[in-house]
Write an enzyme that holds these catalytic residues in place. Sequence first.
Site, PDB file in Angstrom:
ATOM      1  N   ARG A  80       9.353   6.129  -3.429  1.00 21.89           N
ATOM      2  CA  ARG A  80       9.562   7.127  -4.489  1.00 21.89           C
ATOM      3  C   ARG A  80      10.991   7.636  -4.507  1.00 21.89           C
ATOM      4  NH1 ARG A  80       5.303  10.406  -2.364  1.00 21.89           N
ATOM      5  NH2 ARG A  80       3.384   9.488  -3.140  1.00 21.89           N
TER       6      ARG A  80
ATOM      7  N   ARG B  83       0.572   5.415  16.325  1.00 23.66           N
ATOM      8  CA  ARG B  83       0.429   6.736  15.713  1.00 23.66           C
ATOM      9  C   ARG B  83      -0.027   7.727  16.759  1.00 23.66           C
ATOM     10  NH1 ARG B  83      -2.588   5.222  10.048  1.00 23.66           N
ATOM     11  NH2 ARG B  83      -4.059   4.105  11.313  1.00 23.66           N
TER      12      ARG B  83
ATOM     13  N   GLU C 165      -2.847   6.237  19.318  1.00 22.70           N
ATOM     14  CA  GLU C 165      -3.542   5.073  18.747  1.00 22.70           C
ATOM     15  C   GLU C 165      -2.790   3.790  19.113  1.00 22.70           C
ATOM     16  OE1 GLU C 165      -4.796   5.745  14.655  1.00 22.70           O
ATOM     17  OE2 GLU C 165      -4.362   3.659  14.212  1.00 22.70           O
TER      18      GLU C 165
ATOM     19  N   ARG D 240       0.827  -1.211   0.000  1.00 27.83           N
ATOM     20  CA  ARG D 240       0.000   0.000   0.000  1.00 27.83           C
ATOM     21  C   ARG D 240       0.863   1.264   0.000  1.00 27.83           C
ATOM     22  NH1 ARG D 240      -5.168   0.109   2.358  1.00 27.83           N
ATOM     23  NH2 ARG D 240      -4.658   1.896   3.644  1.00 27.83           N
TER      24      ARG D 240
ATOM     25  N   ASP E 147     -10.302   1.151   1.442  1.00 28.48           N
ATOM     26  CA  ASP E 147     -10.273   2.569   1.768  1.00 28.48           C
ATOM     27  C   ASP E 147     -11.667   3.150   1.533  1.00 28.48           C
ATOM     28  OD1 ASP E 147      -7.664   3.027   2.658  1.00 28.48           O
ATOM     29  OD2 ASP E 147      -6.885   2.985   0.613  1.00 28.48           O
TER      30      ASP E 147
ATOM     31  N   ARG F  64      -8.556  -6.977  13.923  1.00 28.65           N
ATOM     32  CA  ARG F  64      -7.687  -6.239  14.846  1.00 28.65           C
ATOM     33  C   ARG F  64      -8.495  -5.067  15.366  1.00 28.65           C
ATOM     34  NH1 ARG F  64      -3.964  -7.410  17.827  1.00 28.65           N
ATOM     35  NH2 ARG F  64      -2.476  -5.696  17.578  1.00 28.65           N
TER      36      ARG F  64
ATOM     37  N   TYR G 141      -9.917  -5.135   3.165  1.00 25.50           N
ATOM     38  CA  TYR G 141      -9.188  -3.958   3.645  1.00 25.50           C
ATOM     39  C   TYR G 141      -9.445  -2.805   2.669  1.00 25.50           C
ATOM     40  CZ  TYR G 141      -4.926  -1.876   5.827  1.00 25.50           C
ATOM     41  OH  TYR G 141      -4.022  -1.109   6.504  1.00 25.50           O
TER      42      TYR G 141
HETATM   43  P1  FAD Z   1     -18.231   1.318   8.734  1.00 19.58           P
HETATM   44  O1  FAD Z   1     -17.770   2.710   8.718  1.00 19.58           O
HETATM   45  O2  FAD Z   1     -17.652   0.376   9.747  1.00 19.58           O
HETATM   46  O3  FAD Z   1     -19.806   1.329   8.899  1.00 19.58           O
HETATM   47  C1  FAD Z   1     -20.575   0.192   9.240  1.00 19.58           C
HETATM   48  C2  FAD Z   1     -21.698   0.660  10.152  1.00 19.58           C
HETATM   49  O4  FAD Z   1     -22.573  -0.453  10.377  1.00 19.58           O
HETATM   50  C3  FAD Z   1     -21.199   1.119  11.524  1.00 19.58           C
HETATM   51  O5  FAD Z   1     -21.672   2.418  11.795  1.00 19.58           O
HETATM   52  C4  FAD Z   1     -21.800   0.074  12.480  1.00 19.58           C
HETATM   53  O6  FAD Z   1     -22.173   0.630  13.732  1.00 19.58           O
HETATM   54  C5  FAD Z   1     -23.009  -0.418  11.709  1.00 19.58           C
HETATM   55  N1  FAD Z   1     -23.432  -1.753  12.085  1.00 19.58           N
HETATM   56  C6  FAD Z   1     -22.666  -2.884  12.099  1.00 19.58           C
HETATM   57  N2  FAD Z   1     -23.398  -3.922  12.532  1.00 19.58           N
HETATM   58  C7  FAD Z   1     -24.630  -3.449  12.795  1.00 19.58           C
HETATM   59  C8  FAD Z   1     -25.828  -4.035  13.303  1.00 19.58           C
HETATM   60  N3  FAD Z   1     -25.887  -5.333  13.629  1.00 19.58           N
HETATM   61  N4  FAD Z   1     -26.934  -3.267  13.456  1.00 19.58           N
HETATM   62  C9  FAD Z   1     -26.875  -1.939  13.154  1.00 19.58           C
HETATM   63  N5  FAD Z   1     -25.777  -1.326  12.693  1.00 19.58           N
HETATM   64  C10 FAD Z   1     -24.682  -2.069  12.509  1.00 19.58           C
HETATM   65  N6  FAD Z   1      -9.768   4.944   4.532  1.00 19.58           N
HETATM   66  C11 FAD Z   1      -9.272   5.949   3.732  1.00 19.58           C
HETATM   67  O7  FAD Z   1      -9.676   6.067   2.566  1.00 19.58           O
HETATM   68  N7  FAD Z   1      -8.372   6.859   4.234  1.00 19.58           N
HETATM   69  C12 FAD Z   1      -7.908   6.804   5.524  1.00 19.58           C
HETATM   70  O8  FAD Z   1      -7.086   7.638   5.941  1.00 19.58           O
HETATM   71  C13 FAD Z   1      -8.390   5.753   6.362  1.00 19.58           C
HETATM   72  N8  FAD Z   1      -7.965   5.655   7.632  1.00 19.58           N
HETATM   73  C14 FAD Z   1      -8.433   4.658   8.413  1.00 19.58           C
HETATM   74  C15 FAD Z   1      -7.994   4.593   9.726  1.00 19.58           C
HETATM   75  C16 FAD Z   1      -8.466   3.605  10.571  1.00 19.58           C
HETATM   76  C17 FAD Z   1      -7.971   3.543  11.986  1.00 19.58           C
HETATM   77  C18 FAD Z   1      -9.406   2.639  10.077  1.00 19.58           C
HETATM   78  C19 FAD Z   1      -9.910   1.553  10.985  1.00 19.58           C
HETATM   79  C20 FAD Z   1      -9.862   2.705   8.779  1.00 19.58           C
HETATM   80  C21 FAD Z   1      -9.386   3.707   7.930  1.00 19.58           C
HETATM   81  N9  FAD Z   1      -9.859   3.838   6.617  1.00 19.58           N
HETATM   82  C22 FAD Z   1      -9.350   4.834   5.817  1.00 19.58           C
HETATM   83  C23 FAD Z   1     -10.894   2.931   6.065  1.00 19.58           C
HETATM   84  C24 FAD Z   1     -12.323   3.499   6.223  1.00 19.58           C
HETATM   85  O9  FAD Z   1     -12.615   3.738   7.581  1.00 19.58           O
HETATM   86  C25 FAD Z   1     -13.341   2.491   5.671  1.00 19.58           C
HETATM   87  O10 FAD Z   1     -13.024   2.083   4.374  1.00 19.58           O
HETATM   88  C26 FAD Z   1     -14.785   2.988   5.649  1.00 19.58           C
HETATM   89  O11 FAD Z   1     -15.085   3.856   6.709  1.00 19.58           O
HETATM   90  C27 FAD Z   1     -15.704   1.786   5.714  1.00 19.58           C
HETATM   91  O12 FAD Z   1     -17.041   2.174   5.597  1.00 19.58           O
HETATM   92  P2  FAD Z   1     -18.177   1.064   5.806  1.00 19.58           P
HETATM   93  O13 FAD Z   1     -19.479   1.736   5.562  1.00 19.58           O
HETATM   94  O14 FAD Z   1     -17.844  -0.150   5.030  1.00 19.58           O
HETATM   95  O15 FAD Z   1     -18.015   0.597   7.332  1.00 19.58           O
HETATM   96  N1  UDP Z   2       3.641   0.793   7.833  1.00 19.53           N
HETATM   97  C1  UDP Z   2       4.917   0.759   8.358  1.00 19.53           C
HETATM   98  N2  UDP Z   2       5.429   1.893   8.916  1.00 19.53           N
HETATM   99  C2  UDP Z   2       4.743   3.059   8.974  1.00 19.53           C
HETATM  100  C3  UDP Z   2       3.449   3.091   8.422  1.00 19.53           C
HETATM  101  C4  UDP Z   2       2.915   1.937   7.870  1.00 19.53           C
HETATM  102  O1  UDP Z   2       5.554  -0.264   8.335  1.00 19.53           O
HETATM  103  O2  UDP Z   2       5.270   4.049   9.500  1.00 19.53           O
HETATM  104  C5  UDP Z   2       3.101  -0.449   7.253  1.00 19.53           C
HETATM  105  C6  UDP Z   2       2.323  -1.292   8.263  1.00 19.53           C
HETATM  106  O3  UDP Z   2       2.569  -2.651   7.961  1.00 19.53           O
HETATM  107  C7  UDP Z   2       0.884  -0.952   7.965  1.00 19.53           C
HETATM  108  C8  UDP Z   2       0.939  -0.797   6.444  1.00 19.53           C
HETATM  109  O4  UDP Z   2       2.208  -0.184   6.195  1.00 19.53           O
HETATM  110  O5  UDP Z   2       0.006  -1.970   8.368  1.00 19.53           O
HETATM  111  C9  UDP Z   2      -0.160   0.040   5.833  1.00 19.53           C
HETATM  112  O6  UDP Z   2      -0.111   1.324   6.404  1.00 19.53           O
HETATM  113  P1  UDP Z   2      -1.283   2.354   6.232  1.00 19.53           P
HETATM  114  O7  UDP Z   2      -0.858   3.655   6.803  1.00 19.53           O
HETATM  115  O8  UDP Z   2      -1.737   2.307   4.821  1.00 19.53           O
HETATM  116  O9  UDP Z   2      -2.384   1.696   7.172  1.00 19.53           O
HETATM  117  P2  UDP Z   2      -3.838   2.159   7.654  1.00 19.53           P
HETATM  118  O10 UDP Z   2      -3.988   3.617   7.327  1.00 19.53           O
HETATM  119  O11 UDP Z   2      -4.784   1.285   6.922  1.00 19.53           O
HETATM  120  O12 UDP Z   2      -3.807   1.905   9.111  1.00 19.53           O
END
Ligand code: FAD
Ligand code: UDP
Length: 369
Positions: free
Chosen positions: A177, A281, A302, A173, A352, A250, A350
Amino acid sequence: MKKYDYLIVGAGLFGATFANKMKENGKKVLVIDKRKNVAGNVYTENIDGIHVHKYGAHIFHTDYKDVWDYVNSFVEFNRFTNSPIARIGDEIYNMPFNMNTFSKLWKDVITPEDAKKHIDEEKKELNCKNPKNLEEQAISLVGRTIYQKLIKGYTEKQWNRSCTELPPFIIKRLPVRFTYDNNYFNDRYQGIPIGGYTKMVEKMLDGIELKLNTDYFDHKEEFDNLANKIVYTGMLDEYFNFKLGRLEYRSLRFDTKTYDTKNYQGNAVVNYTGHDQKYTRVIEHKHFDNTCISDKTIVTYEYPDDWNPTKEAYYVINDDKNNKLADEYRNLAKKEKNVIFGGRLADYKYYDMDDVIKEAFNCVEKELR
Ligand code: FAD
Ligand code: UDP
């Protein structure tokens, strides 16, 4: 005739996009969510003028023009570019791996040729064409020095597994560069909604019936009778009452603090890549928004965490064992004729944010065809 065309379980990005598009097409929809708020994991809360990303830092980035135009039709986006800093001990490096990182690591590196010389030399150690695990993948991308300083510790904290037991795709991911460019993403479009993600999702759900604090499984039969089709965005294995066994996830623990200072760490995202801190983080939320004028700052540490059913499932674990079980559940899902599975948890992928919106577009299109 049932009251709704679609009952949508989950007011995250998948559910909100599906609901919005179907309403636009004259369908009757009801959205429910077990949380007290909309927006799922992209939920942001305005605390003292700072938009706090409650479920982890979210930066919108995409190559899909239709997805970018779509989100911009609800809110304006700022021009935030993610450029995290990695900290190991008292050393600071730019992420992702680029000329700024290489020239700081190796004092004789000035040009891309200099950097390539070091990395190619280190890559010889493996000479590996098909990396079998994350360690091999990382070393064959950037060599052992960077792997040891910036990847190994972070990744093992994040996933609580050795890098030799993790799939290679996780590290692919990240860009590598040979330019002095600290942008974490290669995508054409990037930014953060001005006013926060919650405002964006509220606008997507404008005029749509919504029930919060409502768990689908508490009243499944009743809900199933209300609508012609169910759109399910919760955990794939939970839908089937875990009958084939549990998928693994996780989790994360967020420790959020307010400090009486204007600028705590000088960047929105600082990654801690060693084992000396348990967090991966540290997020300083105000730096996502260059118009924020608060005299205080809000900072979130985090911590990766083992998942159990009492915790939020943040990351799916796409290793062989879990993918195999997920496939078995997907086969069951195919047989549920009136249920659409979508989003990160129901697809067990996984994704975005832009992937999730694009997938919702595709599902809507297929439904309307
Ligand atoms: P969710 O946002 O999980 O929505 C699912 C919803 O369903 C939730 O509100 C939940 O409460 C509800 N639900 C589940 N089960 C039930 C039930 N039984 N009854 C009623 N409601 C229910 N993506 C990026 O593009 N850029 C980023 O920088 C980025 N950073 C991230 C950082 C973290 C820490 C994490 C965990 C993810 C990150 N992502 C990022 C990914 C992004 O969060 C997800 O791709 C996106 O939010 C998923 O949307 P979703 O609708 O699939 O799921
Ligand atoms: N990663 C790493 N060092 C960093 C940041 C990320 O090794 O400083 C690795 C780590 O394995 C992580 C993966 O790159 O799980 C993807 O990182 P990303 O920031 O895309 O993860 P997310 O935003 O989904 O948590």
